[in-house]
Design a protein around this motif. Structure first.
Motif: not given
Length: 736
Positions: A1, A4, A170, A172, A331, A334, A337, A385, A389
């Motif tokens: 990942m 952020a 999220a 982060n 979401i 994310l 990210e 979610a 992702v």
């Protein structure tokens, strides 16, 4: 990942304005002014006319925010004198005196904005107090904590894992707050909020909009519309800002979110609500523009949303679509990210695919032309979610957006019980903007009707997908119809638009209702790619084999190309593939090797094969392509603005009132003037003094003469020329 994402929570501050007079527009002492010449010209013009220049509305534009201290902060009349003086400046291309807008947070308390510094890191580059024009967006505290709205929304997104109140979706992510609802709300205020630092902020989450009262029809005005257009064109390095919007809480008033020009915009990602048990909430607005759904409050027996609150507290009582939009924003953060190269349209495509009907209960679930279930209550369903992702790491960027506009009806057609219009469309098949797979469909209409709320308007696609554009709104008694209003549907996503489209306008009220459709235009948006034939890749992102000391990738696996600290299957929009030679020392032996990397295009290009202005292959939205020079023009953003039903009606009534006043008042004023003049001549001939104002303190007063200059400016629209008042007192005789 990767690191952020930045997120701006614009579900913002404080209480709704206290003015409840729905019959008048309130003009402020601020103006939006377009001065292409730049800062120097703007400052000179402001100073010349006594204004304060508060700066640019957009970072990359030439719209300026002017205020005048000697104009009333609130007035029912526009200030014509100040306006005309600015208008006469040769370098002023457009201007507008700002009017107060009524905006509502979409929760069931009167709420507000984020600064909960004890729980998360508030990013100063993503925060600002638009209301007071300073960098501190901290909410205004009072006894009932009415300004908690944004703090609660922000906690859902990014509350950190610190053993307090749970964690954000999220956690982060960095988050910012914009204070913009705790004061005077104007077009400039909205535009500045929606365009704050768009290269730093990736997601704007908004849980507010026009009143959800079942009778308002209103959209963004000119500058707020420009903020959306500029955001999706230039935001996030040209990939497009992502605007997440709460669909509205007017279900109890039978409101429809297609009468809200913010949530029915193709540039916003509209989010609805479902309850813990998968029921339609009592406040939910059903409409065809909603794309997806997340959880929120429901009946008394169902749980509400847990999040942070003011005064270092937690709450289990966050409610409404105000709570749903931040969950979706988290979401989406994310997903960014996982893959930061997704465009704003990529994200909408992914949300459609990652939303599922599951256990959501509604009586209108139906399959569209490509086999996806869709509902006016939930869009494509509950947002997953994990799936979003996962899809983000496998998604290749969609081809550039294409738009095809078709005039369906230009002649007036009477609306009685039911008006049906059918039209075969081969959408721009012979042009470069041919569309194979639909995304958004807009229906732009202008119609008059004796009672607007009695109309049901629907659109059926060639594949048979039925979109209810607006249903009956029993509280909407407006006799003005829909004036140049745009409805939107997402229900035909990925369908082929070729075939017969059907518009139905149906009277569901009294048989005495009547009206006329003036025009109907269809706007189709999509891509030339057959999206249902697209194969999902195993992955479009790979691990980097080697980084330099700055964290930049130097070597990718296989055919992947270097993009900063990432390895991508292909370069994203605004970049092109270039080969670079790097040196590497292994076991004391220095060797050279070639790698493929992504280099930025010229800022004017959307895609390119080189770095210069003449290497463009495609252009951003609102730019024109020059094939001879392989270049793109400067974007020209259309001046779109949503109809303000209330204001249009008021403005019409205002014009009627002015006309009646002139017709009736002019003869009366003329007769009064003649009478007064005759009396004045008579009194002068008899050597007596004219009385304009008196203050009798004795049988006889001495005559006074006072000359004063009019220095007050109340913004009533009257002349501001210097005035001299002669105030005298007449000798009075006692009655005998």
């Amino acid at each position: 990942m990767v690191g952020a994402r930045q997120l701006l929570v614009a579900a913002l501050l404080a209480s709704v304005l206290s003015e409840r007079d729905g019959s008048r527009r309130l003009y402020t002492n601020s103006w939006a002014v377009h001065i292409p010449g730049g800062e120097a010209d703007a400052g000179r013009i402001a100073l010349k006319h006594g204004f304060i220049n508060l700066g640019r509305v957009f970072e990359d534009g030439h719209y300026y925010y002017f205020k005048h201290k000697r104009v009333s902060k609130r007035s029912i009349n526009p200030h014509h004198v100040r306006h005309r003086r600015l208008e006469m400046e040769p370098k002023v291309k457009w201007l507008e005196q700002q009017v107060v807008k009524r905006r509502q947070k979409r929760a069931f308390s009167v709420p507000s904005d984020p600064l909960y510094y004890k729980q998360w890191y508030l990013d100063p580059n993503a925060s600002f107090d638009i209301n007071d024009n300073d960098p501190d967006p901290q909410p205004r505290y009072n006894f009932n904590d009415e300004n908690r709205h944004g703090t609660r929304c922000a906690g859902e997104v990014a509350a950190v894992a610190n053993n307090l109140c749970g964690i954000g979706i999220a956690y982060n992510a960095r988050i910012g707050g914009v204070r913009m609802l705790d004061g005077e709300i104007t077009d400039v205020v909205e535009a500045r909020s929606l365009s704050l630092n768009p290269q730093h902020i990736h997601i704007y989450s908004a849980s507010w909009g026009p009143e959800d009262n079942g009778q308002t029809v209103e959209g963004p005005a000119m500058l707020a519309s420009q903020a959306f257009l500029r955001g999706i064109t230039n935001g996030r390095g040209g990939l497009g800002s992502i605007f997440v919007w709460a669909s509205g809480n007017g279900g109890f008033q039978y409101d429809n979110c297609n009468c809200d020009g913010y949530t029915n915009s193709i540039y916003t990602l509209s989010v609805g609500s479902t309850t813990q048990l998968g029921n339609v909430p009592w406040y939910s607005e059903a409409c065809s523009s909603t794309l997806t759904t997340t959880y929120s409050s429901g009946s008394r027996t169902e749980k509400q949303i847990v999040t942070t609150d003011l005064r270092l507290r937690c709450t289990e009582k966050h409610t409404g679509t105000s709570a749903s939009a931040p969950l979706a924003a988290g979401i989406i953060a994310l997903a960014l990210e996982a893959n930061p190269t997704l465009t704003w349209r990529d994200m909408q495509h992914l949300v459609v695919r990652a939303s599922k009907p599951l256990h959501l209960k509604a009586d209108d679930w139906a399959k569209n032309g490509v086999g996806r279930k869709v509902s006016h209550h939930y869009g494509y369903g509950l947002l997953d979610a994990g799936l979003l992702v996962d899809l983000a790491t496998k998604w290749l960027t969609v081809n550039p957006q294409r738009e095809c506009s078709i005039d369906i009806s230009k002649s007036q057609q009477v609306i009685s019980d039911k008006l049906v219009i059918k039209k075969y469309i081969d959408p721009c098949s012979q042009a470069k903007n041919y569309i194979r797979s639909l995304e958004h469909v807009e229906v732009r209409v202008s119609l008059s009707y004796t009672r607007r709320g009695d109309l049901r308007i629907s659109l059926t696609s060639p594949s048979g997908t039925y979109s209810k554009l607006v249903d009956v709104r029993p509280y909407d008694t407006s006799p003005y119809g829909y004036r140049d209003w745009t409805f939107m549907t997402t229900h035909s996503w990925d369908e082929d638009p070729q075939g017969i489209w059907t518009l139905e306008i149906e009277n569901k009220g009294s048989s005495r209702n009547s009206g006329v459709l003036s025009f109907f235009k269809l706007h189709l948006y999509g891509t030339d790619e057959n999206m249902m034939a697209r194969r999902i890749k195993d992955s479009v992102i790979s691990h980097c084999n080697n980084w330099n000391v700055d964290g930049i990738c130097e070597e990718c696996h296989g055919t992947f190309v270097i993009f900063g600290h990432l390895c991508l299957a292909t370069c994203p929009p605004r970049y092109y593939n270039i080969s670079r030679t790097l040196n590497k020392t292994v076991n004391g032996v220095r060797t050279s090797f070639t790698v493929d990397a992504c280099a930025p295009c010229h800022s004017s290009c959307y895609s390119c094969d080189g770095y210069s202005v003449n290497h463009c292959l495609t252009c951003p939205l609102f730019s024109n392509y020059d094939e001879n020079h392989q270049s793109c023009s400067t974007p020209i953003y259309p001046r779109r603005s949503g109809m303000n039903g209330r204001n249009n009606e008021k403005h019409g009534l205002y014009k009627v009132a002015v006309l009646v006043t002139i017709l009736i008042g002019a003869p009366v004023a003329l007769m009064c003037g003649i009478t007064s003049l005759s009396w004045l001549i008579y009194r002068l001939n008899t050597r007596q003094t004219v009385m304009v104002a008196t203050s009798l303190t004795a049988a006889s007063e001495t005559t006074q003469l006072r000359v004063q200059r009019d220095t007050t400016d109340e913004g009533t629209g009257g002349s501001e020329t210097e005035s001299t008042y002669f105030i005298t007192q007449l000798d009075q005789q006692k009655d005998n």
